[in-house]
Design a protein around this motif. Sequence first.
Motif, PDB file in Angstrom:
ATOM      1  N   LEU A 118       0.815  -1.213   0.000  1.00 34.12           N
ATOM      2  CA  LEU A 118       0.000   0.000   0.000  1.00 34.12           C
ATOM      3  C   LEU A 118       0.855   1.272   0.000  1.00 34.12           C
ATOM      4  O   LEU A 118       0.352   2.353  -0.303  1.00 34.12           O
ATOM      5  CB  LEU A 118      -0.937   0.021   1.216  1.00 34.12           C
ATOM      6  CG  LEU A 118      -1.884  -1.172   1.347  1.00 34.12           C
ATOM      7  CD1 LEU A 118      -2.653  -1.085   2.662  1.00 34.12           C
ATOM      8  CD2 LEU A 118      -2.831  -1.249   0.163  1.00 34.12           C
ATOM      9  N   LEU A 119       2.124   1.132   0.340  1.00 35.58           N
ATOM     10  CA  LEU A 119       3.019   2.281   0.374  1.00 35.58           C
ATOM     11  C   LEU A 119       3.437   2.677  -1.032  1.00 35.58           C
ATOM     12  O   LEU A 119       3.559   1.833  -1.926  1.00 35.58           O
ATOM     13  CB  LEU A 119       4.264   1.965   1.202  1.00 35.58           C
ATOM     14  CG  LEU A 119       4.051   1.638   2.675  1.00 35.58           C
ATOM     15  CD1 LEU A 119       5.376   1.247   3.318  1.00 35.58           C
ATOM     16  CD2 LEU A 119       3.418   2.799   3.404  1.00 35.58           C
ATOM     17  N   SER A 120       3.685   3.965  -1.227  1.00 33.92           N
ATOM     18  CA  SER A 120       4.153   4.433  -2.535  1.00 33.92           C
ATOM     19  C   SER A 120       5.544   3.878  -2.807  1.00 33.92           C
ATOM     20  O   SER A 120       6.265   3.470  -1.885  1.00 33.92           O
ATOM     21  CB  SER A 120       4.183   5.962  -2.564  1.00 33.92           C
ATOM     22  OG  SER A 120       5.224   6.441  -1.732  1.00 33.92           O
ATOM     23  N   GLU A 121       5.929   3.907  -4.057  1.00 31.54           N
ATOM     24  CA  GLU A 121       7.260   3.431  -4.433  1.00 31.54           C
ATOM     25  C   GLU A 121       8.341   4.275  -3.767  1.00 31.54           C
ATOM     26  O   GLU A 121       9.374   3.756  -3.328  1.00 31.54           O
ATOM     27  CB  GLU A 121       7.426   3.466  -5.954  1.00 31.54           C
ATOM     28  CG  GLU A 121       8.700   2.816  -6.437  1.00 31.54           C
ATOM     29  CD  GLU A 121       8.792   2.780  -7.953  1.00 31.54           C
ATOM     30  OE1 GLU A 121       9.930   2.910  -8.449  1.00 31.54           O
ATOM     31  OE2 GLU A 121       7.761   2.629  -8.620  1.00 31.54           O
ATOM     32  N   THR A 122       8.095   5.570  -3.653  1.00 35.96           N
ATOM     33  CA  THR A 122       9.045   6.461  -2.982  1.00 35.96           C
ATOM     34  C   THR A 122       9.213   6.064  -1.521  1.00 35.96           C
ATOM     35  O   THR A 122      10.336   5.971  -1.017  1.00 35.96           O
ATOM     36  CB  THR A 122       8.564   7.922  -3.076  1.00 35.96           C
ATOM     37  OG1 THR A 122       8.395   8.261  -4.451  1.00 35.96           O
ATOM     38  CG2 THR A 122       9.553   8.880  -2.443  1.00 35.96           C
ATOM     39  N   ALA A 123       8.097   5.833  -0.843  1.00 33.56           N
ATOM     40  CA  ALA A 123       8.157   5.417   0.564  1.00 33.56           C
ATOM     41  C   ALA A 123       8.888   4.090   0.694  1.00 33.56           C
ATOM     42  O   ALA A 123       9.717   3.915   1.595  1.00 33.56           O
ATOM     43  CB  ALA A 123       6.753   5.317   1.149  1.00 33.56           C
ATOM     44  N   GLN A 124       8.599   3.161  -0.188  1.00 35.54           N
ATOM     45  CA  GLN A 124       9.272   1.861  -0.145  1.00 35.54           C
ATOM     46  C   GLN A 124      10.774   2.015  -0.347  1.00 35.54           C
ATOM     47  O   GLN A 124      11.566   1.337   0.311  1.00 35.54           O
ATOM     48  CB  GLN A 124       8.683   0.919  -1.190  1.00 35.54           C
ATOM     49  CG  GLN A 124       7.298   0.442  -0.849  1.00 35.54           C
ATOM     50  CD  GLN A 124       6.728  -0.495  -1.903  1.00 35.54           C
ATOM     51  OE1 GLN A 124       7.383  -0.834  -2.887  1.00 35.54           O
ATOM     52  NE2 GLN A 124       5.494  -0.917  -1.700  1.00 35.54           N
ATOM     53  N   ASN A 125      11.175   2.912  -1.248  1.00 36.98           N
ATOM     54  CA  ASN A 125      12.604   3.142  -1.477  1.00 36.98           C
ATOM     55  C   ASN A 125      13.282   3.734  -0.248  1.00 36.98           C
ATOM     56  O   ASN A 125      14.409   3.372   0.084  1.00 36.98           O
ATOM     57  CB  ASN A 125      12.818   4.061  -2.680  1.00 36.98           C
ATOM     58  CG  ASN A 125      12.490   3.364  -3.988  1.00 36.98           C
ATOM     59  OD1 ASN A 125      12.515   2.142  -4.082  1.00 36.98           O
ATOM     60  ND2 ASN A 125      12.152   4.147  -4.996  1.00 36.98           N
ATOM     61  N   HIS A 126      12.598   4.656   0.440  1.00 37.90           N
ATOM     62  CA  HIS A 126      13.171   5.278   1.637  1.00 37.90           C
ATOM     63  C   HIS A 126      13.181   4.324   2.830  1.00 37.90           C
ATOM     64  O   HIS A 126      13.989   4.487   3.736  1.00 37.90           O
ATOM     65  CB  HIS A 126      12.421   6.551   2.000  1.00 37.90           C
ATOM     66  CG  HIS A 126      12.686   7.698   1.078  1.00 37.90           C
ATOM     67  ND1 HIS A 126      13.953   8.072   0.687  1.00 37.90           N
ATOM     68  CD2 HIS A 126      11.852   8.560   0.461  1.00 37.90           C
ATOM     69  CE1 HIS A 126      13.893   9.096  -0.121  1.00 37.90           C
ATOM     70  NE2 HIS A 126      12.621   9.420  -0.285  1.00 37.90           N
ATOM     71  N   LEU A 127      12.285   3.369   2.830  1.00 39.94           N
ATOM     72  CA  LEU A 127      12.179   2.425   3.951  1.00 39.94           C
ATOM     73  C   LEU A 127      12.762   1.057   3.596  1.00 39.94           C
ATOM     74  O   LEU A 127      12.349   0.043   4.138  1.00 39.94           O
ATOM     75  CB  LEU A 127      10.702   2.261   4.356  1.00 39.94           C
ATOM     76  CG  LEU A 127       9.994   3.506   4.851  1.00 39.94           C
ATOM     77  CD1 LEU A 127       8.513   3.245   5.019  1.00 39.94           C
ATOM     78  CD2 LEU A 127      10.610   3.987   6.147  1.00 39.94           C
TER      79      LEU A 127
END
Length: 157
Positions: A118-127
Motif C-alpha cells: 500500500l506504500l508508494s514506491e518512494t516510501a518503499q525506497n526510503h524504507l
Amino acid sequence: MSSFVVAVFLGICALQDIKHKRISNWLTLSAIVAALAYLLVFQRSWLGAPPLDAALAATFALLLSLPGYALGKFGGADVKLLLFIGLAGSSQLLLLCIAGAGLAYAGWVLAAKPVWPLLSETAQNHLGHMAPAQVKTYPFAPFILAGFLTAIFLTEM
C-alpha cells in the motif's frame, strides 16, 4: 523540552538505521558521553531522574540488551541507544521504552506484509530495510524511538 531533544536524536538514529541498517558510533557514543557528563555535573539525568535511578536504568539497559547482542540478535548500536536512554532517563522510562519497542516491533512484523504494498514506491525506497520480503530482522532503532515516545506519553500523562 529535554524529551523532545532525545526524541529528535533517536529519530536521527532511526533514519540512519532504516537507510543503512547501521548507526554511526560517533553518534551513539557522543550521546552516551553527553548524558553521562550531564548526570555527573548536574546530579540528575537529562530527563530529571536522580543519579541512582539513572545508574540503575543504565544497568538494566546493559543487562537486558547484552545477552541479545552476544547471541547476535541485537546490534551494538541498539545496546548503545538503550544505554543512552538509561543514562538520560530513569529505570521506569527505560523499561517502558523496551516494552514499547518490543510491541512496536511485533506490530510491524504482523502488519508489514499487508501494509507494504500500500506504500508508494518512494516510501518503499526510503524504507528499504523495513521491507518484509528483503530482511530477516528489521532495524531496531525505529522501534526504540516508538518505545521512547510511548514511554514519554505514559510517564508524562
